[in-house]
Design an enzyme around this catalytic site. Structure first.
Site, PDB file in Angstrom:
ATOM      1  N   GLY A  97       0.793  -1.227   0.000  1.00  0.00           N
ATOM      2  CA  GLY A  97       0.000   0.000   0.000  1.00  0.00           C
ATOM      3  C   GLY A  97       0.825   1.277   0.000  1.00  0.00           C
ATOM      4  O   GLY A  97       0.289   2.362   0.190  1.00  0.00           O
ATOM      5  N   TYR A 135      -2.428  -4.430 -11.782  1.00  0.00           N
ATOM      6  CA  TYR A 135      -1.832  -4.579 -13.105  1.00  0.00           C
ATOM      7  C   TYR A 135      -2.592  -3.746 -14.139  1.00  0.00           C
ATOM      8  O   TYR A 135      -1.996  -3.107 -14.999  1.00  0.00           O
ATOM      9  CB  TYR A 135      -1.799  -6.049 -13.528  1.00  0.00           C
ATOM     10  CG  TYR A 135      -1.008  -6.939 -12.603  1.00  0.00           C
ATOM     11  CD1 TYR A 135       0.159  -6.498 -11.990  1.00  0.00           C
ATOM     12  CD2 TYR A 135      -1.430  -8.232 -12.324  1.00  0.00           C
ATOM     13  CE1 TYR A 135       0.881  -7.311 -11.137  1.00  0.00           C
ATOM     14  CE2 TYR A 135      -0.711  -9.059 -11.475  1.00  0.00           C
ATOM     15  CZ  TYR A 135       0.445  -8.592 -10.882  1.00  0.00           C
ATOM     16  OH  TYR A 135       1.149  -9.400 -10.045  1.00  0.00           O
TER      17      TYR A 135
END
Length: 162
Positions: A97, A135
């Protein structure tokens, strides 16, 4: 603290074999595939540093390895160029994160560009929605029209003997 200013990268050396092994085991645990890990430190050392079958890039923060990417080159007959195949990417849970995955991908893209590779590819487990979204956010396209096929060691042996 700015992540980009404190994050460094380094390639694994032979003396890092145990650390690479540790990351592989952590990844397997995360993917609930620990029962499939059969690699040993010695076989890993031989493949990475004697045969040079793959490379490992560590993400390092404050002198501590917090993530790794294991990759090798493949080849596209259509492009007539090598490519970078990312086998594994793992960031320790306490470091997620923070943009580290993005920075690892940027570094891999720089490596691919410097080496003249035509593309980067990897596989992702279908249940791993956070990674699939990540992605996609980088512009990666799912190759939905392709299905991965695999022969395991037993299958290879059986076919070779046929």
């Amino acid at each position: 603290m700015n992540q980009k200013e404190t994050l460094e990268f380094r390639f694994a050396k032979e003396e890092d074999t145990a650390l690479v092994m540790q990351f592989i085991q952590e990844l397997a645990e995360y993917e609930k595939l620990s029962d499939q890990v059969t690699v040993t430190e010695e076989s890993l050392r031989k493949e990475l540093f004697e045969k040079k079958a793959a490379e490992v890039l560590f993400a390092v923060e404050d002198g501590k390895e917090i993530g790794f990417a294991l990759f090798f080159h493949n080849f596209s007959t259509f492009l007539g160029k090598s490519g970078l195949y990312l086998e594994d990417l793992f960031i320790r849970p306490e470091n997620r994160g923070k943009g580290i995955g993005t920075e690892i991908f940027k570094r891999l893209a720089k490596i691919a560009k410097e080496r003249g590779y035509g593309r980067m590819e990897w596989s992702c487990l279908n249940w791993n929605k956070p990674s699939i979204q990540f992605y996609g956010s980088m512009g990666a396209k799912a190759m939905d029209e392709w299905t991965v096929h695999r022969l395991t060691e037993d299958g290879i042996a059986k076919l070779a003997e046929a």
